[in-house]
Design a protein around this motif. Structure first.
Motif, short mmCIF file in Angstrom:
data_model
loop_
_atom_site.label_atom_id
_atom_site.label_comp_id
_atom_site.label_asym_id
_atom_site.label_seq_id
_atom_site.Cartn_x
_atom_site.Cartn_y
_atom_site.Cartn_z
N ASN A 163 -1.37 -2.31 3.42
CA ASN A 163 -2.55 -1.46 3.57
C ASN A 163 -2.17 -0.07 4.06
N THR A 164 -1.19 -0.01 4.95
CA THR A 164 -0.74 1.30 5.46
C THR A 164 -0.16 2.14 4.35
N TYR A 189 -2.92 3.31 2.10
CA TYR A 189 -3.69 4.36 2.74
C TYR A 189 -2.95 5.70 2.67
N LYS A 231 -2.96 7.03 -0.90
CA LYS A 231 -4.29 7.54 -1.24
C LYS A 231 -4.54 8.89 -0.58
#
Length: 349
Positions: free
Chosen positions: A3-4, A7, A10
């Motif tokens: 997820n990091t 993120y 993105k």
């Protein structure tokens, strides 16, 4: 962890798109600051790259992480009255642009920061302004956090113009009263000369290994104004004895004709030790001195910058001999195509 990474990726794409879209210079800088954070740069490095204080870098990053692009948006003026009067603003501008902090009471400080400016305003105007508000005021007053540059204050423009006129006359005497014009100078080349910008993988920095030494090489060189040929010697020191032997070497390299050497006013160039030799060789050798504080008129000065940017900057040499080898290899290389040296160094005079 996934997820990091997602993120970060993105955020990078979002910031890059925003940078392409915006026409506001200040917003572009804010996007650029945060982008570098997600690319892995530390705040201190980002601050130096962007010409900001580390406090501002941290603030932009925090705002983005909390509110995204909207967090970086510049707030519209609230219409609140200005904290400083027009007269106080002009005095502030004058002090920052004409004085260093130690000259107005801040001992052991040579560079203005927002913190020092806030303190100066409080001491002189009895007005307390917080860090972020002062940043806004400084931008509005057309002040910015920039890297300074050096400039020689004592150059005499009139003497410089006289020299230029005399040099034009000297050039007319080539192949007549004068056979060779040489520009001479000394330079110090260290094994850790400097870091300069270079192309590398986007988002990464080139790593340069160091050896913890501070050795260097002292150079004495000449540049032939007409042929572009360069000759340099390495020495452990500069003194009148070294300079005298160098002049003798120059005469051996140019065994015929009258030579004029253009050089600065260093003490060794006027030493008593060399005067008998100059008197003895006056029909073969003449020294033409530059006006004081005029390195830009000494064409060989450009050689040192060329040398450093080509083979010395961004390199930490393991030994002095490696420095010497690199220097002489550079000299041999440019002497193979002296017309390039003429085009780069000699055409401006």
């Amino acid at each position: 962890m996934k997820n990091t990474v997602e993120y970060n990726n993105k955020a990078i794409l979002e910031l890059q798109a925003a940078m392409k879209k915006t026409k506001n210079i200040r917003m572009y800088k804010r996007y650029s600051v945060v982008l570098k954070h997600f690319q892995g740069f530390q705040n201190k490095v980002i601050a130096e790259m962007e010409g900001l204080e580390e406090h501002a870098v941290g603030s932009y990053i925090k705002k983005y992480k909390v509110n995204g692009l909207e967090g970086l948006a510049m707030k519209k003026p609230s219409g609140a009255p200005r904290k400083l009067s027009p007269e106080q603003e002009q005095e502030l501008i004058y002090v920052i642009t004409n004085n260093t902090p130690d000259e107005v009471g801040f001992e052991a400080n040579k560079n203005w920061t927002i913190k020092l400016i806030c303190q100066w305003v409080m001491l002189n105007f009895k007005i307390i302004i917080k860090h972020s508000s002062m940043a806004v005021i400084l931008h509005r007053l057309n002040l910015s956090y920039t890297r300074p540059t050096y400039v020689l204050k004592k150059a005499d423009k009139e003497k410089q113009e006289v020299f230029k006129t005399d040099f034009e006359t000297l050039k007319k005497h080539l192949d007549g009263l004068v056979d060779t014009i040489l520009f001479q100078d000394e330079s110090m080349i260290r094994d850790y000369q400097a870091i300069q910008k270079t192309w590398f993988v986007k988002g990464q920095q080139r790593k340069i290994p160091t050896y913890g030494k501070n050795a260097g090489v002292k150079l004495i060189g000449i540049l032939d104004y007409e042929t572009g040929h360069v000759y340099c010697e390495e020495h452990d020191k500069y003194d009148a004895v070294v300079f005298l032997e160098f002049l003798k070497k120059v005469l051996s390299q140019y065994p015929k004709g009258k030579i004029v050497i253009v050089l600065d006013n260093a003490r060794i160039h006027h030493a008593k030790l060399i005067q008998p030799f100059l008197e003895e060789m006056k029909d073969r050798l003449e020294l033409m001195f530059l006006p004081p504080y005029s390195p830009e008129l000494n064409l060989i000065e450009g050689l040192w910058g060329w040398l450093k940017s080509s083979v010395v900057n961004n390199v930490f040499f393991k030994s002095v001999n490696r420095v010497k080898d690199s220097i002489q290899n550079f000299i041999r290389t440019i002497n193979k195509v002296p017309t390039a040296t003429i085009d780069r160094l000699c055409v401006r005079m």
